[in-house]
Write a protein that holds these residues in place. Structure first.
Motif, PDB file in Angstrom:
ATOM      1  N   VAL A 347      50.363 -37.211 -48.643  1.00 15.22           N
ATOM      2  CA  VAL A 347      51.595 -36.530 -49.624  1.00 15.22           C
ATOM      3  C   VAL A 347      51.254 -37.239 -51.167  1.00 15.22           C
ATOM      4  O   VAL A 347      51.234 -38.392 -51.173  1.00 15.22           O
ATOM      5  N   THR A 348      51.016 -36.335 -51.947  1.00 10.60           N
ATOM      6  CA  THR A 348      50.966 -36.785 -53.278  1.00 10.60           C
ATOM      7  C   THR A 348      51.840 -36.215 -54.444  1.00 10.60           C
ATOM      8  O   THR A 348      52.580 -35.233 -53.914  1.00 10.60           O
ATOM      9  N   SER A 349      51.499 -36.204 -55.474  1.00  9.01           N
ATOM     10  CA  SER A 349      52.319 -35.436 -56.526  1.00  9.01           C
ATOM     11  C   SER A 349      51.577 -35.662 -57.936  1.00  9.01           C
ATOM     12  O   SER A 349      50.714 -36.190 -58.177  1.00  9.01           O
ATOM     13  N   THR A 358      56.205 -33.011 -58.989  1.00 10.72           N
ATOM     14  CA  THR A 358      55.869 -32.119 -58.197  1.00 10.72           C
ATOM     15  C   THR A 358      55.180 -32.368 -56.829  1.00 10.72           C
ATOM     16  O   THR A 358      54.071 -33.004 -56.884  1.00 10.72           O
ATOM     17  N   SER A 359      55.637 -32.624 -55.971  1.00 10.36           N
ATOM     18  CA  SER A 359      55.033 -33.081 -54.584  1.00 10.36           C
ATOM     19  C   SER A 359      53.995 -32.000 -54.058  1.00 10.36           C
ATOM     20  O   SER A 359      54.252 -30.852 -54.029  1.00 10.36           O
ATOM     21  N   VAL A 360      53.119 -32.302 -53.574  1.00  6.42           N
ATOM     22  CA  VAL A 360      51.880 -31.715 -52.900  1.00  6.42           C
ATOM     23  C   VAL A 360      51.161 -32.085 -51.872  1.00  6.42           C
ATOM     24  O   VAL A 360      51.218 -33.482 -51.754  1.00  6.42           O
ATOM     25  N   LEU A 361      50.264 -31.700 -51.018  1.00  7.17           N
ATOM     26  CA  LEU A 361      49.625 -32.152 -49.911  1.00  7.17           C
ATOM     27  C   LEU A 361      48.464 -32.778 -50.574  1.00  7.17           C
ATOM     28  O   LEU A 361      47.672 -32.219 -51.410  1.00  7.17           O
ATOM     29  N   GLY A 362      48.141 -34.012 -50.230  1.00  2.83           N
ATOM     30  CA  GLY A 362      46.804 -34.725 -50.712  1.00  2.83           C
ATOM     31  C   GLY A 362      45.617 -34.300 -49.928  1.00  2.83           C
ATOM     32  O   GLY A 362      45.554 -33.398 -49.068  1.00  2.83           O
ATOM     33  N   PRO A 363      44.515 -34.651 -50.467  1.00  2.00           N
ATOM     34  CA  PRO A 363      43.229 -34.184 -50.072  1.00  2.00           C
ATOM     35  C   PRO A 363      42.969 -34.614 -48.482  1.00  2.00           C
ATOM     36  O   PRO A 363      43.192 -35.815 -48.308  1.00  2.00           O
TER      37      PRO A 363
END
Length: 400
Positions: A347-349, A358-363
């Motif tokens: 989980v990154t942003s 904004t939070s998004v899934l990480g690689p």
């Protein structure tokens, strides 16, 4: 941090630094592919219609603050946006000028549309013979279904995937994860990397394609194996595995766990952990074939014992004994609370100029020296048009 992580390149270079990608895709399959390449350091230039851009900007999922939806934000980080009207001669000419500077072009129009717009493989190859040109479509560029619309749902239905999803005797069900869309994007990324490697230092690129249909079918490894082995179409099995048992979700006193006792050694250990020596040599369960043939009885016998303890209690006991097991969690538990997700940076942003943090899934790809990174937020529509077109007036710098 272990030694593998410590060896990351201090310059911040990505594995695909110096690779330029012109991205003519939208919605999911293509943007997922180009996001993988962008996370790995490629310069991905997203070519968008000046009127509305990628369909997902405004018409898919939730919008929170600005007009761009969270669906768009989840798939388009690390890219630059250029608006070009490819239906106009000026737009086509500018695209082909950009194509001269590119290593990769990727599109996911319906078959024939790129050619009608004048930006298909032949047109691009004529100005840049070293180009790797990739197409993603619903059913491929040829064949009787080639003109069918490319939707994940339709691909899952027509490849047999929906026929094996869900519970036995239940209605057809699709995979909640859009495996045809995401699978075609991943296969396309693999194909692009292979074509770049095959090109080497030469000048000869190539054309490649993937499709939602073939990607979903290619993932049907166990199902196709079962059909060819038995001559019968596989049926839905719920959470169970086609090739071994017990390998599925089972009820406990407070929920469910998953268990993977998928060989004879693990079966014996499982019987010891749950204090059920009578099951170990029961003729119905004596080997994997018998356990699969008597799966309903097996589940009943196991659940009768598993409901005596909680999920966490059983998982601890099973893992301590060496039996693969895990709890079933929801996405709130996974994305908000899971310590392993945090430790693995899944989980990154990013800081978006309109949406804020904004939070998004990480690689998911972990490279030790040139790691994948989330560097820039998804672009605003046309944000980089002037910047990228200005680069046409100067040579594109390539790494030595």
């Amino acid at each position: 941090m272990d030694n593998r992580q410590k060896s990351a390149d201090s310059s911040g270079r990505g594995a695909l630094d110096g690779v330029r990608v012109l991205d003519l895709t939208q919605v999911m399959s293509g943007p997922f592919c180009t996001m993988i390449l962008a996370d790995l350091g490629a310069d991905v230039i997203k070519i968008e219609n000046p009127d509305h851009g990628d369909q997902t900007r405004k018409s898919w999922g939730y919008s929170v603050v600005g007009d761009d939806s969270r669906a768009f934000l989840s798939l388009n980080r690390n890219k630059r946006s250029v608006v070009l009207d490819l239906k106009q001669e000026t737009g086509r000419e500018l695209f082909l000028e950009l194509a001269k500077t590119a290593d990769v072009v990727i599109e996911n129009f319906r078959p024939g549309v790129a050619e009608r717009l004048g930006v298909g493989y032949e047109a691009v190859n004529a100005v840049n013979p070293s180009i790797v040109y990739a197409s993603i479509s619903g059913f491929g560029q040829t064949g009787p279904y080639a003109a069918y619309p490319g939707y994940d749902l339709i691909a899952q239905a027509m490849t047999g995937v929906m026929s094996v999803m869900g519970e036995p005797d239940g209605a057809p069900m699709k995979s909640a994860i859009p495996l045809a869309d995401l699978g075609s994007g991943m296969f396309c990324a693999i194909g692009i990397l292979a074509a770049l490697l095959a090109r080497g230092d030469g000048d000869e690129g190539q054309y490649l394609e993937t499709s939602l249909f073939e990607s979903a079918l290619a993932m049907s490894v166990w199902e196709s194996t079962e059909y060819w082995s038995t001559g019968e179409s596989p049926k839905p099995l719920g959470s169970a595995n086609r090739m071994s048992a017990p390998y599925q979700a089972l009820a406990t006193s407070d929920g469910h766990l998953t268990i993977g006792a998928n060989n004879q050694k693990l079966w014996h250990i499982l019987c010891a952990v749950i204090d059920a020596p009578e099951l170990e040599h029961d003729p119905r369960f004596v080997d994997n074939n018998n356990r699969m043939d008597n799966r309903a009885d097996l589940v009943a016998e196991l659940e009768r014992r598993f409901v005596r303890k909680t999920t966490d209690e059983w998982v601890a006991l099973l893992l301590d004994a060496g039996v693969p097991a895990g709890p079933i969690r929801n996405y709130e538990q996974v994305l908000r609370d899971d310590p392993h997700v945090k430790a693995r940076h899944m989980v990154t942003s990013f800081e978006h100029p309109v949406e804020g943090t904004t939070s998004v899934l990480g690689p998911a790809i972990k490279l030790s020296r040139t790691p994948a990174r989330v560097v820039t937020p998804p672009p605003l529509l046309g944000q980089h048009t002037d910047e990228v077109l200005a680069e046409l007036r100067k040579p594109v710098e390539r790494p030595a």
